[in-house]
Design a protein around this motif. Structure first.
Motif, PDB file in Angstrom:
ATOM      1  N   MET A   1       0.782  -1.590  -0.073  1.00 38.08           N
ATOM      2  CA  MET A   1       0.069  -0.133   0.007  1.00 38.08           C
ATOM      3  C   MET A   1       0.807   1.274   0.126  1.00 38.08           C
ATOM      4  O   MET A   1       1.594   1.638   0.565  1.00 38.08           O
ATOM      5  N   LYS A   2       0.215   2.618  -1.334  1.00 42.17           N
ATOM      6  CA  LYS A   2       0.786   3.386  -1.001  1.00 42.17           C
ATOM      7  C   LYS A   2       0.833   4.276   0.967  1.00 42.17           C
ATOM      8  O   LYS A   2      -0.161   4.769   1.006  1.00 42.17           O
ATOM      9  N   THR A 111      -6.571   5.427   1.881  1.00 39.76           N
ATOM     10  CA  THR A 111      -6.451   4.562   2.623  1.00 39.76           C
ATOM     11  C   THR A 111      -7.936   3.669   1.473  1.00 39.76           C
ATOM     12  O   THR A 111      -7.466   2.223   1.106  1.00 39.76           O
ATOM     13  N   GLU A 112      -8.696   4.461   1.541  1.00 41.29           N
ATOM     14  CA  GLU A 112     -10.178   3.473   0.996  1.00 41.29           C
ATOM     15  C   GLU A 112      -9.512   2.742  -0.132  1.00 41.29           C
ATOM     16  O   GLU A 112      -9.339   2.334  -1.012  1.00 41.29           O
ATOM     17  N   ALA A 113      -8.848   4.368  -1.549  1.00 45.58           N
ATOM     18  CA  ALA A 113      -8.550   4.623  -2.673  1.00 45.58           C
ATOM     19  C   ALA A 113      -7.561   3.400  -2.644  1.00 45.58           C
ATOM     20  O   ALA A 113      -7.246   2.674  -3.353  1.00 45.58           O
ATOM     21  N   GLU A 114      -6.230   3.093  -2.303  1.00 48.69           N
ATOM     22  CA  GLU A 114      -5.300   1.946  -2.278  1.00 48.69           C
ATOM     23  C   GLU A 114      -5.471   0.730  -1.781  1.00 48.69           C
ATOM     24  O   GLU A 114      -5.646  -0.364  -2.725  1.00 48.69           O
ATOM     25  N   GLU A 118      -5.368  -2.157  -4.625  1.00 48.83           N
ATOM     26  CA  GLU A 118      -5.038  -3.347  -4.442  1.00 48.83           C
ATOM     27  C   GLU A 118      -5.880  -4.357  -5.002  1.00 48.83           C
ATOM     28  O   GLU A 118      -5.583  -5.659  -5.814  1.00 48.83           O
ATOM     29  N   LEU A 119      -7.333  -4.118  -4.348  1.00 52.77           N
ATOM     30  CA  LEU A 119      -8.198  -5.169  -4.301  1.00 52.77           C
ATOM     31  C   LEU A 119      -8.690  -5.108  -6.252  1.00 52.77           C
ATOM     32  O   LEU A 119      -8.645  -6.748  -7.036  1.00 52.77           O
ATOM     33  N   ARG A 120      -8.701  -4.462  -7.448  1.00 52.98           N
ATOM     34  CA  ARG A 120      -8.515  -4.436  -8.695  1.00 52.98           C
ATOM     35  C   ARG A 120      -7.864  -5.149  -9.009  1.00 52.98           C
ATOM     36  O   ARG A 120      -7.709  -5.711  -9.600  1.00 52.98           O
ATOM     37  N   GLU A 121      -5.913  -4.491  -8.640  1.00 49.24           N
ATOM     38  CA  GLU A 121      -5.383  -5.519  -9.643  1.00 49.24           C
ATOM     39  C   GLU A 121      -5.488  -7.012  -8.808  1.00 49.24           C
ATOM     40  O   GLU A 121      -4.661  -7.996  -9.893  1.00 49.24           O
TER      41      GLU A 121
END
Length: 142
Positions: A1-2, A111-114, A118-121
């Protein structure tokens, strides 16, 4: 996570809010202390008996009442000052809190965007594995 890019600023804002909260608590304690001192002075003034027997006692009673009245006047001014400072501290705390909350909201959105990224990836990788499996099963069937 970034990492959240404004994490350092968020820590600073949190510390500012904590400092402002401590100053507000100190200011409120000062207001309470002045109020209590005024109440004690009023109680002692009410307790001064005026059934003087002689002139010296009467002079002492008058001096005590005069001194207490002057002290009450000073305490009233001190209370007004302490109340004003408490109001300023309350405003400063509110501003510090608002600043920290806005940064906290940004951190939460980050955090939600990350997590979503990650879920999309992960979903993309799973889709790729599934497609590869399907292609291999099609090749084996032909």
């Amino acid at each position: 996570m970034k990492r959240f890019g404004l994490a350092g600023l968020l820590r600073v804002r949190d510390l500012e809010e904590q400092r402002a909260a401590a100053e507000l608590a100190d200011a409120n304690r000062a207001v309470d202390a002045v109020r209590a001192r005024g109440a004690r002075t009023r109680a002692s003034l009410a307790g001064v008996r005026s059934d003087a027997v002689d002139a010296a006692t009467l002079s002492s009673v008058i001096a005590a009442r005069t001194s207490a009245q002057v002290l009450l006047g000073e305490l009233t001014a001190l209370h007004e000052l302490a109340a004003r400072e408490a109001g300023e501290a309350r405003s400063a705390h509110g501003a510090a809190r608002a600043s920290a909350v806005s940064l906290e909201k940004l951190r939460r959105r980050h955090t939600e965007a990350e997590v979503a990224r990650e879920l999309r990836e992960e979903q993309s990788a799973l889709d790729e594995v599934a497609i590869q499996g399907w292609r291999e099963s099609r090749r084996d069937a032909v």
